[in-house]
Each structure stands twice: as structure tokens, then as C-alpha cells.
Design a protein around this motif. Structure first.
Motif, PDB file in Angstrom:
ATOM      1  N   LYS A   1       2.108   0.116  29.414  1.00  0.00           N
ATOM      2  CA  LYS A   1       2.352   1.322  28.627  1.00  0.00           C
ATOM      3  C   LYS A   1       3.670   1.951  29.067  1.00  0.00           C
ATOM      4  CE  LYS A   1      -2.560   2.259  27.914  1.00  0.00           C
ATOM      5  NZ  LYS A   1      -3.668   3.243  28.066  1.00  0.00           N
ATOM      6  N   VAL A   2       4.577   2.030  28.120  1.00  0.00           N
ATOM      7  CA  VAL A   2       5.901   2.600  28.395  1.00  0.00           C
ATOM      8  C   VAL A   2       6.002   3.942  27.682  1.00  0.00           C
ATOM      9  CG1 VAL A   2       8.393   2.268  28.188  1.00  0.00           C
ATOM     10  CG2 VAL A   2       6.892   0.302  28.592  1.00  0.00           C
ATOM     11  N   PRO A   3       6.228   5.030  28.395  1.00  0.00           N
ATOM     12  CA  PRO A   3       6.355   6.334  27.726  1.00  0.00           C
ATOM     13  C   PRO A   3       7.624   6.388  26.880  1.00  0.00           C
ATOM     14  CG  PRO A   3       6.890   6.515  30.060  1.00  0.00           C
ATOM     15  CD  PRO A   3       6.347   5.131  29.855  1.00  0.00           C
ATOM     16  N   VAL A   4       7.483   6.859  25.664  1.00  0.00           N
ATOM     17  CA  VAL A   4       8.601   6.964  24.730  1.00  0.00           C
ATOM     18  C   VAL A   4       8.817   8.441  24.415  1.00  0.00           C
ATOM     19  CG1 VAL A   4       9.508   6.311  22.474  1.00  0.00           C
ATOM     20  CG2 VAL A   4       8.088   4.701  23.776  1.00  0.00           C
ATOM     21  N   GLN A   5      10.031   8.892  24.542  1.00  0.00           N
ATOM     22  CA  GLN A   5      10.370  10.280  24.266  1.00  0.00           C
ATOM     23  C   GLN A   5      11.220  10.356  22.998  1.00  0.00           C
ATOM     24  OE1 GLN A   5      12.276  11.853  27.753  1.00  0.00           O
ATOM     25  NE2 GLN A   5      10.403  11.813  28.987  1.00  0.00           N
TER      26      GLN A   5
END
Length: 254
Positions: free
Chosen positions: A245-249
Motif C-alpha cells: 500500500k503506497v499512500p497517494v497525495q
């Protein structure tokens, strides 16, 4: 308990229950067909083919993917491998020939054309492999003291039977994909490997017993092999199913 509860939940879903039943019935047909011997092949002559297959690594691999049908001179002896070979060839042609590249970009219509070409190429490969398989069968049986005399017409109609058997397996795989669970071709390969796994483990265990040929390492080596097999299987599952899971902003919108 959680596993049992999961099975109960699966069985309560009507659509999934129907797909499981259809998959089970189609796999049962496939496994029964693996024990139907080719016409004119005496059961006693199959020992020669089984011994030859057991002594060759490549033949053992083919026998594993066919679910044991290769060493039993079954109507499904060629298995699903010719179709996989044809699929690989078509994919490679798509990287070389502009006409195939164009069909790959056409979407669903192009994919249907490629599937049709794959089937045609599969039939051609089956005719070649079927003849080679029957000639090899005759040589192995005669060298073991049997009498497997095959003329031209005998080889011809047995080749047609072998080709029809493999095409029927393809049809079963497509039906599993449409009305069953998962990818049908991959599922059939999985069933064939699982069907040969207990026998392969038994032969490996016997070969590791003291006094047997190739018993170097003994039972300790057999346990090490089981641990490595389990580790490779777990690693493959984790590699395929693993996610990160890669946080995307996102920039704030006004």
C-alpha cells in the motif's frame, strides 16, 4: 474453525455453489479420461512406457503436466502442452509480424482472430507430436519384449484420437473458465500436477531409503527436500498475492 466457516459461507452462495459443482464435474471427466487407454494398446505393454518415462526427466515433466496420462498411453496423453506451445508461438509472432501486432491492437475482434490461429497451430502441433509419441511408444514396447506393431494407418487414426483428446481438454478448460472458477487451462494443469504429487513423493521417499539407488543423504535429505518445496510454494504465493500500500497525495482542489 475459520476455514470450515469459510467453506460454509461459500456453499451458501448459490452462484458460487453452481460454479464449484460444474468445475468438479468437468475435472472429474478430465481425470477419468486420463485412464482411457488408446485402442490396440495392451495393458501389459504400458510397463515399458512407464519405465522409460520414469527414467527421463523431460518425460517425467510431460507426464506431470498431463496428470499421468502420458505414461499410460491415454487418449489425453498429449495433454494441454501443445496449446500452451501454440499460444507462446502466437505471442512471439505478435512481437515480430506487423499483421499480428495489428490484431493485438484491435481489441476483442483481434483477440478472437488470434485465438482462432492458436487453435489451428495447436492442431498442427498435435499431429506432429501425436505421431512422434506413437513411434516412441512402439520402440519402447518392442525393446521391452512386447509386440506393438503399428502400421501407417494405425498411427494415423491413433494420432487423430490423441489430437481429439487434447482438443477436448481445451474445450473443458474453456468451459471451466466460462461456467466454473478461475482460468480453466491453468486449473487443469494444477489438477494434473496435484494428481502426480503423491506418487512422486512416494517414489522420492523410497529412493532415499538405505540400499536404494540414489539414496545419498537418506531420509534427512528427503525432509530437506520437503522443506524446500514448502518454502518455494509459500514464496511463490506471497510473491503473486503480495501487495504494498503506497499512500497517494492529491493536490487540494478549490
Amino acid at each position: 474453525m475459520r476455514f470450515v466457516q469459510t467453506l460454509k459461507n461459500i456453499w451458501t452462495i448459490e452462484e458460487l455453489r453452481k460454479r464449484l459443482i460444474v468445475t468438479f464435474l468437468l475435472v472429474l471427466v478430465y481425470r477419468l479420461g486420463c485412464y482411457v487407454v488408446l485402442p490396440g494398446i495392451h495393458p501389459d505393454d504400458l510397463d515399458a512406457l512407464a519405465n522409460f518415462t520414469a527414467g527421463s526427466g523431460l518425460m517425467q515433466l510431460l507426464d506431470m503436466f498431463s496428470g499421468g496420462a502420458f505414461s499410460q498411453a491415454s487418449i489425453f496423453a498429449l495433454g494441454i502442452m501443445p496449446y500452451i506451445t501454440a499460444s507462446i508461438v502466437i505471442q512471439l509472432l505478435g512481437m515480430v509480424l506487423p499483421s499480428f501486432q495489428k490484431m493485438q491492437r484491435e481489441g476483442e475482434s483481434g483477440r478472437q482472430k488470434l485465438n482462432q490461429y492458436t487453435r489451428y497451430l495447436t492442431v498442427f502441433i498435435l499431429l506432429l507430436q501425436g505421431s512422434a509419441y506413437l513411434i516412441n511408444l512402439q520402440i519402447q514396447v518392442n525393446s521391452a519384449g512386447g509386440h506393438a506393431a503399428m502400421g501407417f494407418w494405425t498411427v494415423a487414426y491413433l494420432t487423430i484420437i490423441l489430437a481429439a483428446g487434447s482438443m477436448f481438454i481445451m474445450w473443458l478448460g474453456e468451459r471451466i473458465t466460462d461456467r466454473g472458477i478461475g482460468n480453466g487451462i491453468s486449473f487443469i494443469i494444477l489438477v494434473g500436477i496435484i494428481a502426480r504429487l503423491p506418487q512422486a513423493l512416494y517414489y522420492e521417499f523410497v529412493s532415499r531409503l538405505p540400499g536404494s539407488t540414489g539414496s545419498e543423504g537418506g531420509l534427512v535429505m528427503f525432509i530437506v527436500e520437503l522443506i524446500l518445496l514448502f518454502a518455494v510454494t509459500v514464496g511463490a504465493v506471497l510473491l503473486v498475492q503480495g501487495t504494498r500500500k503506497v499512500p497517494v497525495q492529491y493536490a487540494k482542489r478549490i
